[in-house]
Design a protein around this motif. Structure first.
Motif: not given
Length: 259
Positions: A203, A240-241, A243-244, A256-258
């Motif tokens: 992330s 991200d959180y 998704e994680g 993660f896309r951020y």
């Protein structure tokens, strides 16, 4: 790009190469001056997640180009102006939120070692050697770089480096905490690439937020503040959180896309 540097990108990873192999990649005043601009470019580029610094040929860098000192450091005023430029380069590297990696072969001495210490990670081949040599030149090392070195290796080893000017090999550098790892000859590129890819897969919100907090701790801060609270609040509200946590519960690799 300024003469003496090569800069390129390979996917998520940018590379800044000291490209004066005939001079053991000695860093000129112009190169010191250019480092903050390179850092700004990397930080602003959403396609880049990691910066790798290395040297062309056999060496990382043997340090500042002392052949310039007669012109640029011949007076106290000139020396102070030169040091201000060096401090700007160190400040830019050590203040990055995106991670930086020094990939080291051969000589990593003086200003070259100073640059490597300003990076987040240091990896080397066994033949690398390290030293910081102001005591051989009648120079007192600046506060910021001295603090970074003491934080990394402790006061006893920092004194050894700075007061003696002696060189150490890669095995000793790893033993005292100067290096994260040593790779066999020929394996350094792949080893650094593998570690950089690990960082790229994590992330980026976490990496940059934690890098910012670590920087505050290194600067002497010993308590929470509003900026840290804002960083952590933004993270738990971010993509991200979500998704994680979802990936953990679903037993899959997070995407993660951020940036």
């Amino acid at each position: 790009m300024i003469e003496g540097f090569e800069f390129d990108r390979d996917g998520d990873i940018a590379r800044l190469t000291f490209a004066r192999p005939a001079k053991k990649n000695a860093v000129t005043h112009a190169m010191w001056s250019a480092i903050p601009g390179v850092v700004d470019e990397v930080e602003a580029d959403p396609a880049v997640k990691v910066l790798v610094l290395t040297g062309a040929g056999a060496d990382f860098s043997a340090g500042a180009d002392i052949s310039e000192f007669g012109d640029l450091r011949s007076s106290a005023e000139g020396a102070m102006a030169y040091d201000k430029v060096v401090d700007g380069a160190v400040r830019a590297l050590s203040g990055m939120r995106k991670p930086s990696i020094a990939m080291i072969r051969g000589n990593c001495i003086g200003g070259g070692c100073q640059i490597s210490v300003a990076c987040d990670f240091r990896f080397a081949e066994p033949s690398a050697r390290f030293g910081i040599t102001p005591a051989k030149l009648g120079i007192v090392y600046d506060f910021r770089s001295t603090h970074q070195l003491v934080s990394l290796v402790g006061p006893a080893h920092a004194r050894y480096f700075l007061l003696s000017g002696q060189l150490i090999d890669a095995a000793r550098a790893r033993e005292i905490g100067l290096l994260n790892d040593i790779f066999d000859p020929g394996a350094l590129e792949d080893g650094v690439r593998e570690f950089a890819n690990v960082l790229c897969a994590r992330s980026q919100a976490s990496i940059r937020g934690m890098n910012a907090i670590i920087g505050k701790i290194q600067a002497g801060q010993d308590a929470d503040d509003a900026e840290i609270a804002a960083i952590r609040s933004a993270a738990i509200r971010g993509e991200d959180y979500a998704e994680g946590v979802a990936a953990f519960l679903e037993r899959r690799t997070p995407d993660f896309r951020y940036r």
